[in-house]
Structures are given as C-alpha cells and as structure tokens.
Design a protein around this motif. Structure first.
Motif, PDB file in Angstrom:
ATOM      1  N   GLY A  71       0.810  -1.219   0.000  1.00 24.52           N
ATOM      2  CA  GLY A  71       0.000   0.000   0.000  1.00 24.52           C
ATOM      3  C   GLY A  71       0.840   1.264   0.000  1.00 24.52           C
ATOM      4  N   LEU A  72       2.081   1.171   0.485  1.00 30.40           N
ATOM      5  CA  LEU A  72       2.961   2.341   0.519  1.00 30.40           C
ATOM      6  C   LEU A  72       3.447   2.729  -0.877  1.00 30.40           C
ATOM      7  CD1 LEU A  72       4.927   1.409   3.751  1.00 30.40           C
ATOM      8  CD2 LEU A  72       3.123   3.134   3.518  1.00 30.40           C
ATOM      9  N   LYS A  73       3.169   1.887  -1.877  1.00 27.81           N
ATOM     10  CA  LYS A  73       3.517   2.196  -3.267  1.00 27.81           C
ATOM     11  C   LYS A  73       2.292   2.639  -4.072  1.00 27.81           C
ATOM     12  CE  LYS A  73       7.395  -1.006  -3.505  1.00 27.81           C
ATOM     13  NZ  LYS A  73       7.948  -2.185  -4.192  1.00 27.81           N
ATOM     14  N   THR A  74       1.168   2.797  -3.399  1.00 26.32           N
ATOM     15  CA  THR A  74      -0.086   3.140  -4.074  1.00 26.32           C
ATOM     16  C   THR A  74      -0.172   4.639  -4.352  1.00 26.32           C
ATOM     17  OG1 THR A  74      -1.200   1.303  -2.982  1.00 26.32           O
ATOM     18  CG2 THR A  74      -2.598   3.059  -3.856  1.00 26.32           C
ATOM     19  N   VAL A  75      -0.535   4.978  -5.582  1.00 21.15           N
ATOM     20  CA  VAL A  75      -0.799   6.373  -5.937  1.00 21.15           C
ATOM     21  C   VAL A  75      -2.203   6.694  -5.430  1.00 21.15           C
ATOM     22  CG1 VAL A  75      -1.074   8.016  -7.826  1.00 21.15           C
ATOM     23  CG2 VAL A  75       0.691   6.238  -7.956  1.00 21.15           C
ATOM     24  N   CYS A  76      -2.310   7.737  -4.624  1.00 26.01           N
ATOM     25  CA  CYS A  76      -3.575   8.070  -3.983  1.00 26.01           C
ATOM     26  C   CYS A  76      -4.507   8.857  -4.904  1.00 26.01           C
ATOM     27  CB  CYS A  76      -3.310   8.876  -2.710  1.00 26.01           C
ATOM     28  SG  CYS A  76      -2.452   7.893  -1.469  1.00 26.01           S
ATOM     29  N   THR A 119       0.315  10.823   5.902  1.00 26.24           N
ATOM     30  CA  THR A 119      -0.678  10.857   4.835  1.00 26.24           C
ATOM     31  C   THR A 119      -1.725   9.787   5.114  1.00 26.24           C
ATOM     32  OG1 THR A 119       0.364   9.206   3.410  1.00 26.24           O
ATOM     33  CG2 THR A 119       1.094  11.512   3.147  1.00 26.24           C
ATOM     34  N   ALA A 120      -2.852   9.904   4.443  1.00 26.52           N
ATOM     35  CA  ALA A 120      -3.893   8.887   4.575  1.00 26.52           C
ATOM     36  C   ALA A 120      -3.371   7.517   4.129  1.00 26.52           C
ATOM     37  CB  ALA A 120      -5.128   9.297   3.787  1.00 26.52           C
ATOM     38  N   ALA A 121      -2.451   7.506   3.160  1.00 31.97           N
ATOM     39  CA  ALA A 121      -1.883   6.232   2.688  1.00 31.97           C
ATOM     40  C   ALA A 121      -1.177   5.474   3.810  1.00 31.97           C
ATOM     41  CB  ALA A 121      -0.909   6.483   1.542  1.00 31.97           C
ATOM     42  N   HIS A 122      -0.606   6.192   4.764  1.00 35.29           N
ATOM     43  CA  HIS A 122       0.083   5.528   5.876  1.00 35.29           C
ATOM     44  C   HIS A 122      -0.864   4.660   6.704  1.00 35.29           C
ATOM     45  CE1 HIS A 122       3.278   8.704   5.337  1.00 35.29           C
ATOM     46  NE2 HIS A 122       4.010   7.610   5.448  1.00 35.29           N
ATOM     47  N   ILE A 123      -2.158   4.961   6.648  1.00 41.58           N
ATOM     48  CA  ILE A 123      -3.133   4.159   7.402  1.00 41.58           C
ATOM     49  C   ILE A 123      -4.013   3.334   6.462  1.00 41.58           C
ATOM     50  CG2 ILE A 123      -3.082   5.674   9.418  1.00 41.58           C
ATOM     51  CD1 ILE A 123      -5.908   6.697   8.467  1.00 41.58           C
ATOM     52  N   GLY A 124      -3.599   3.231   5.205  1.00 41.38           N
ATOM     53  CA  GLY A 124      -4.326   2.385   4.270  1.00 41.38           C
ATOM     54  C   GLY A 124      -5.543   3.026   3.630  1.00 41.38           C
ATOM     55  N   VAL A 125      -5.650   4.342   3.708  1.00 37.66           N
ATOM     56  CA  VAL A 125      -6.725   5.078   3.037  1.00 37.66           C
ATOM     57  C   VAL A 125      -6.053   5.820   1.892  1.00 37.66           C
ATOM     58  CG1 VAL A 125      -8.489   6.874   3.253  1.00 37.66           C
ATOM     59  CG2 VAL A 125      -8.034   5.333   5.186  1.00 37.66           C
ATOM     60  N   VAL A 163       4.013  14.511  -0.263  1.00 34.38           N
ATOM     61  CA  VAL A 163       3.477  14.440  -1.630  1.00 34.38           C
ATOM     62  C   VAL A 163       4.060  13.220  -2.345  1.00 34.38           C
ATOM     63  CG1 VAL A 163       3.406  15.572  -3.892  1.00 34.38           C
ATOM     64  CG2 VAL A 163       2.843  16.872  -1.817  1.00 34.38           C
ATOM     65  N   ASP A 164       5.344  12.952  -2.126  1.00 34.81           N
ATOM     66  CA  ASP A 164       5.920  11.721  -2.674  1.00 34.81           C
ATOM     67  C   ASP A 164       5.096  10.514  -2.230  1.00 34.81           C
ATOM     68  OD1 ASP A 164       8.064  12.709  -4.146  1.00 34.81           O
ATOM     69  OD2 ASP A 164       9.605  12.039  -2.727  1.00 34.81           O
ATOM     70  N   GLN A 165       4.778  10.446  -0.927  1.00 34.80           N
ATOM     71  CA  GLN A 165       4.024   9.299  -0.417  1.00 34.80           C
ATOM     72  C   GLN A 165       2.658   9.211  -1.094  1.00 34.80           C
ATOM     73  OE1 GLN A 165       5.125   6.792   2.015  1.00 34.80           O
ATOM     74  NE2 GLN A 165       3.504   5.956   0.740  1.00 34.80           N
ATOM     75  N   LEU A 166       2.001  10.345  -1.295  1.00 38.92           N
ATOM     76  CA  LEU A 166       0.708  10.350  -1.982  1.00 38.92           C
ATOM     77  C   LEU A 166       0.847   9.864  -3.427  1.00 38.92           C
ATOM     78  CD1 LEU A 166      -0.729  13.745  -0.702  1.00 38.92           C
ATOM     79  CD2 LEU A 166      -1.317  11.441   0.108  1.00 38.92           C
ATOM     80  N   GLY A 201       2.863   7.487  -4.273  1.00 42.24           N
ATOM     81  CA  GLY A 201       3.337   6.104  -4.218  1.00 42.24           C
ATOM     82  C   GLY A 201       4.843   5.972  -4.176  1.00 42.24           C
ATOM     83  N   ILE A 202       5.525   7.057  -3.812  1.00 44.67           N
ATOM     84  CA  ILE A 202       6.993   7.045  -3.735  1.00 44.67           C
ATOM     85  C   ILE A 202       7.394   7.054  -2.263  1.00 44.67           C
ATOM     86  CG2 ILE A 202       9.119   8.269  -4.323  1.00 44.67           C
ATOM     87  CD1 ILE A 202       7.483   9.543  -6.668  1.00 44.67           C
ATOM     88  N   PHE A 203       7.824   5.896  -1.753  1.00 45.53           N
ATOM     89  CA  PHE A 203       8.275   5.820  -0.362  1.00 45.53           C
ATOM     90  C   PHE A 203       9.644   6.484  -0.275  1.00 45.53           C
ATOM     91  CE2 PHE A 203       9.624   3.398   3.509  1.00 45.53           C
ATOM     92  CZ  PHE A 203       8.592   3.824   4.329  1.00 45.53           C
ATOM     93  N   TRP A 204       9.914   7.176   0.809  1.00 50.14           N
ATOM     94  CA  TRP A 204      11.122   8.001   0.940  1.00 50.14           C
ATOM     95  C   TRP A 204      12.415   7.257   0.644  1.00 50.14           C
ATOM     96  CZ3 TRP A 204      15.142   7.696   4.534  1.00 50.14           C
ATOM     97  CH2 TRP A 204      14.986   6.733   5.531  1.00 50.14           C
ATOM     98  N   LEU A 205      12.448   5.963   0.858  1.00 53.89           N
ATOM     99  CA  LEU A 205      13.656   5.176   0.580  1.00 53.89           C
ATOM    100  C   LEU A 205      14.064   5.271  -0.889  1.00 53.89           C
ATOM    101  CD1 LEU A 205      13.021   1.816   2.468  1.00 53.89           C
ATOM    102  CD2 LEU A 205      14.471   3.717   3.170  1.00 53.89           C
ATOM    103  N   GLN A 206      13.093   5.496  -1.759  1.00 54.10           N
ATOM    104  CA  GLN A 206      13.394   5.580  -3.185  1.00 54.10           C
ATOM    105  C   GLN A 206      14.220   6.821  -3.517  1.00 54.10           C
ATOM    106  OE1 GLN A 206       9.030   4.324  -3.926  1.00 54.10           O
ATOM    107  NE2 GLN A 206      10.033   4.248  -5.907  1.00 54.10           N
TER     108      GLN A 206
END
Length: 164
Positions: free
Chosen positions: A13-18, A48-54, A135-138, A140-145
């Motif tokens: 889910g951390l790679k999902t584009v929101c 971000t909402a993505a961090h909780i699966g939304v 914004v990266d996370q939203l 689908g770009i996890f900071w490690l990238q």
C-alpha cells in the motif's frame, strides 16, 4: 479521534498512488483528525492517509505545536527551486530508520482546504522538505526511493534485522 494502525514497510500500500479527494464533508474532517492523533502517537511530524491504508490525497503536518496543524487535501507541487538541501528523513511506516535525503530547498504548491477551496503557497527549508516527502508518499513514492541503492539496501537490511 481514534489512533489508526499504520502500514509498515514494505507493505504494498505504501507504493499506491492516492486518488484525489472529491467530497469535502464531515467524514473527511474525521479522517484528518484520526491522522493527527495517529501521527502524534507514532510520533511524527507528518502523515498521509496512505500511511493508514486510506488511499486519498490527504496530508497532515505538525512541525511544532507553536505553528499548529496544517491540513492539505490534494496537494500538488508546481515549482521546485534549483537550490537543494540535505535533511535527515524517516517515516512513521518505518520507525527508527532514518537517512539523509537531498531535496529542493524551496517549493510552490497548490492544495485544497477542508471546505474544498483551492490555495497556492510557498515553502522553504524544513516545511518544503516535509511537503515534498508527503506528496511523494501520496504519489506512491516511499522516501527510501530517494536514497542511492547502496544506502537504501544498507538501511533496509539494518531495519529488517531490528524487526527480528
């Protein structure tokens, strides 16, 4: 304001584009409140909402109590400075893991507020770094990238070992 479970790296889910937020109502406000409570409990300065699966374009920042809470719905960066800065980053989805990331020092961005009104703003230094990170996370770009492959591999191996 319940504290929600946070997705842990390497959850897909951390790679999902929101998806963009299209409905601005009390459920969106409740989601933002849950995100704030979850971020504070983590602890962190952004989530971000993505961090909780939304998988909606919702970001909450609280860099310090004095500056207050910043809510960004559908944030989009419209300009990046050529000047960069290094900053130590991490994630509520990968607690305890940090490394230095280089990002533009200043940005311009557009977002909506809780009522759906569109705003444009600028940010520099730590705030600019945080907005770019979220914004990266939203997107689908996890900071490690944002790390070199060598740094990323070392950090992941260290983090996985710490997880047992």
């Amino acid at each position: 304001m319940p504290i929600r479970p946070i997705l842990r790296y390497p959850h897909p889910g951390l790679k999902t584009v929101c998806a963009p937020v299209t409905v601005f109502d009390s459920s969106l406000t409740a989601l933002a409140e849950d995100l704030l409570a979850t971020m504070r409990a983590a602890p962190g300065v952004g989530i971000t909402a993505a961090h909780i699966g939304v998988f909606s374009r919702v970001t909450v920042l609280e860099l310090d109590k004095a500056d207050g809470v910043r809510l960004y719905f559908n944030p989009h960066i419209t300009w990046f400075s050529k000047e960069t800065m290094d900053h130590t980053e991490g994630s509520v989805s990968m607690p305890g893991a940090t490394d230095e990331v280089t990002r533009p020092r200043a940005i311009r961005f557009r977002y909506q507020d809780a009522e759906g009104a569109v705003h444009e703003d600028g940010a520099e230094d730590f705030l600019a770094i945080c907005i770019q990170h979220e914004v990266d996370q939203l997107d689908g770009i996890f900071w490690l990238q944002r790390l070199s492959r060598l740094k990323r591999d070392r950090l992941v191996k260290k983090w996985e070992k710490a997880q047992g």
